[in-house]
Design a protein around this motif. Structure first.
Motif, PDB file in Angstrom:
ATOM      1  N   PHE A 206      38.142   1.725  21.069  1.00  0.00           N
ATOM      2  CA  PHE A 206      37.704   3.020  20.558  1.00  0.00           C
ATOM      3  C   PHE A 206      37.044   3.891  21.640  1.00  0.00           C
ATOM      4  O   PHE A 206      36.837   5.081  21.421  1.00  0.00           O
ATOM      5  CB  PHE A 206      36.745   2.831  19.385  1.00  0.00           C
ATOM      6  N   ARG A 207      36.717   3.304  22.768  1.00  0.00           N
ATOM      7  CA  ARG A 207      36.176   4.111  23.861  1.00  0.00           C
ATOM      8  C   ARG A 207      37.279   4.850  24.624  1.00  0.00           C
ATOM      9  O   ARG A 207      36.990   5.715  25.446  1.00  0.00           O
ATOM     10  CB  ARG A 207      35.345   3.240  24.812  1.00  0.00           C
ATOM     11  N   GLN A 208      38.533   4.502  24.340  1.00  0.00           N
ATOM     12  CA  GLN A 208      39.661   5.228  24.939  1.00  0.00           C
ATOM     13  C   GLN A 208      40.095   6.339  23.982  1.00  0.00           C
ATOM     14  O   GLN A 208      40.546   6.063  22.868  1.00  0.00           O
ATOM     15  CB  GLN A 208      40.832   4.285  25.207  1.00  0.00           C
ATOM     16  N   ARG A 209      39.988   7.575  24.413  1.00  0.00           N
ATOM     17  CA  ARG A 209      40.275   8.691  23.515  1.00  0.00           C
ATOM     18  C   ARG A 209      41.722   8.670  23.025  1.00  0.00           C
ATOM     19  O   ARG A 209      41.997   9.046  21.882  1.00  0.00           O
ATOM     20  CB  ARG A 209      39.976  10.036  24.192  1.00  0.00           C
ATOM     21  N   GLU A 210      42.657   8.254  23.882  1.00  0.00           N
ATOM     22  CA  GLU A 210      44.056   8.237  23.443  1.00  0.00           C
ATOM     23  C   GLU A 210      44.248   7.294  22.266  1.00  0.00           C
ATOM     24  O   GLU A 210      45.017   7.586  21.343  1.00  0.00           O
ATOM     25  CB  GLU A 210      44.977   7.851  24.604  1.00  0.00           C
ATOM     26  N   TYR A 211      43.544   6.164  22.270  1.00  0.00           N
ATOM     27  CA  TYR A 211      43.642   5.252  21.129  1.00  0.00           C
ATOM     28  C   TYR A 211      42.997   5.867  19.889  1.00  0.00           C
ATOM     29  O   TYR A 211      43.510   5.728  18.777  1.00  0.00           O
ATOM     30  CB  TYR A 211      43.012   3.892  21.451  1.00  0.00           C
ATOM     31  N   LEU A 325      48.563  -2.674  26.212  1.00  0.00           N
ATOM     32  CA  LEU A 325      48.750  -1.317  26.711  1.00  0.00           C
ATOM     33  C   LEU A 325      47.446  -0.526  26.675  1.00  0.00           C
ATOM     34  O   LEU A 325      46.645  -0.674  25.743  1.00  0.00           O
ATOM     35  CB  LEU A 325      49.787  -0.589  25.853  1.00  0.00           C
ATOM     36  N   SER A 326      47.249   0.323  27.650  1.00  0.00           N
ATOM     37  CA  SER A 326      46.171   1.302  27.549  1.00  0.00           C
ATOM     38  C   SER A 326      46.593   2.358  26.533  1.00  0.00           C
ATOM     39  O   SER A 326      47.779   2.471  26.180  1.00  0.00           O
ATOM     40  CB  SER A 326      45.921   1.966  28.905  1.00  0.00           C
ATOM     41  N   GLY A 327      45.641   3.140  26.063  1.00  0.00           N
ATOM     42  CA  GLY A 327      45.982   4.198  25.123  1.00  0.00           C
ATOM     43  C   GLY A 327      46.973   5.190  25.706  1.00  0.00           C
ATOM     44  O   GLY A 327      47.907   5.634  25.032  1.00  0.00           O
ATOM     45  N   ARG A 328      46.795   5.511  26.975  1.00  0.00           N
ATOM     46  CA  ARG A 328      47.698   6.463  27.633  1.00  0.00           C
ATOM     47  C   ARG A 328      49.105   5.880  27.756  1.00  0.00           C
ATOM     48  O   ARG A 328      50.111   6.567  27.505  1.00  0.00           O
ATOM     49  CB  ARG A 328      47.151   6.822  29.013  1.00  0.00           C
TER      50      ARG A 328
END
Length: 338
Positions: A206-211, A325-328
């Motif tokens: 949740f700290r990744q904005r894309e997610y 995967l990363s959010g991006r």
């Protein structure tokens, strides 16, 4: 003083062991029915129930059975099997217990209660909602990683269960609109799939904005389907899907200062679907994203994002490993699936 009711935890996995264990620790008459592997672990270590900010509870000798044969009839069955196992569970319940035994579903998804009512006519069948994840961390320890109140369908039998839960230190209440509550939980559970693809604790995800933006988009797609179907997803308390979608769409500089107050969960908490991938169990994706996609087809609303996420999660389960995967990276991969 424990409840006078007798409970059978049918499908004593993480959620069943936690809820049933808390009831048993408070003096309720609880029998656990589950797999041989869990039975052996609990026989050796007992049942320990930890919480991310409360004191742990230990039940040294819980009553655990790997067969329904010879069990005394409970007053209520708390059904905790995976949604894909509901039909088989209903058949076992019909074979072993009379119609006087009520059933309360503590399962993900919105299809379990209708299925149970069709398979078990003449029996009290109630819906229920568990708002938090529970993780089995080994040696009979089950950990509640976030806060929330259990919600049960309004009924006199459920009211007695609420009293027993509250006496056992479990927040609980009843609702006259359990369908809305279950749909609300389902939309929040759409993140379970993203957590599989991320392969990281929920707080880190949740700290990744894309997610967060993908999660919000999944919810909004589901809300569009429900609006067309005339269904209102109410959620539980202040945690409504609309509010979550708005909140998770905000920029990092606004979200981060709020996150410690908003995300009341263990730093290591992960979704139940991620746990299923790790243990080789089948995915519940067909009962989460799948329910949104099926209803979307029925009411003529496209669900492209939920369709794509379903495909990627099914591939992860086929491979037996998360793509991590990363959010991006996930956003880029989804864009290539058009």
């Amino acid at each position: 003083m424990g409840s006078s009711m007798k409970y059978l935890i049918f499908g004593a996995g993480a959620v069943g062991c936690y809820v049933g264990g808390k009831l048993a620790a408070a003096g309720a008459d609880v029998v656990f029915y589950g797999r041989e592997k869990i039975a052996k672990t609990i026989a050796q270590h007992g049942l320990s129930l930890s919480h991310h900010h409360d004191e742990a509870v230990h039940v040294p000798h819980p009553k655990f059975s790997t067969t329904l044969d010879g069990l005394h009839d409970p007053d209520m069955i708390l059904l905790c099997v995976k949604s894909q196992d509901t039909q088989a569970a209903a058949e076992e319940i019909s074979t072993h217990f009379p119609p006087s035994v009520s059933v309360l579903s503590l399962q993900n998804g919105v299809d379990n209660v209708p299925l149970l009512r069709e398979a078990l006519p003449g029996r009290t069948i109630l819906g229920g909602m568990v708002p938090y994840s529970v993780t089995g961390v080994g040696e009979g320890v089950f950990h509640q990683g976030m806060d929330g109140a259990l919600v049960f369908e309004q009924d006199p039998v459920a009211a007695e269960l609420v009293e027993a839960c509250q006496g056992a230190g479990l927040d609980a209440c009843t609702s006259p609109n359990i369908t809305g509550v279950l749909w609300g939980k389902l939309l929040i559970n759409l993140n379970n799939a993203l957590n599989v693809l991320a392969d990281m604790p929920l707080k880190d995800q949740f700290r990744q904005r894309e997610y967060r933006r993908l999660f919000a988009a999944l919810i909004r797609e589901g809300l569009s389907v429900l609006k067309a179907a005339g269904v209102e997803a109410t959620g539980s308390g202040k945690t409504t899907p609309k509010r979550v979608a708005r909140l998770f769409d905000i920029p990092d500089f606004v979200f981060y200062p709020l996150s410690n107050r908003i995300l009341k969960m263990d730093p290591k908490a992960r979704s139940s679907m991620w746990q299923d991938l790790q243990t080789g169990r089948a995915s519940e994706i067909d009962h989460l994203q799948g329910a949104v996609c099926r209803l979307g087809k029925k009411v003529g609303v496209a669900t492209p994002l939920n369709d794509k996420v379903t495909h990627l999660v099914n591939q992860a389960f086929a491979d037996g490993v998360s793509p991590a995967l990363s959010g991006r990276d996930l956003r880029e991969q989804l864009s290539k699936m058009d």
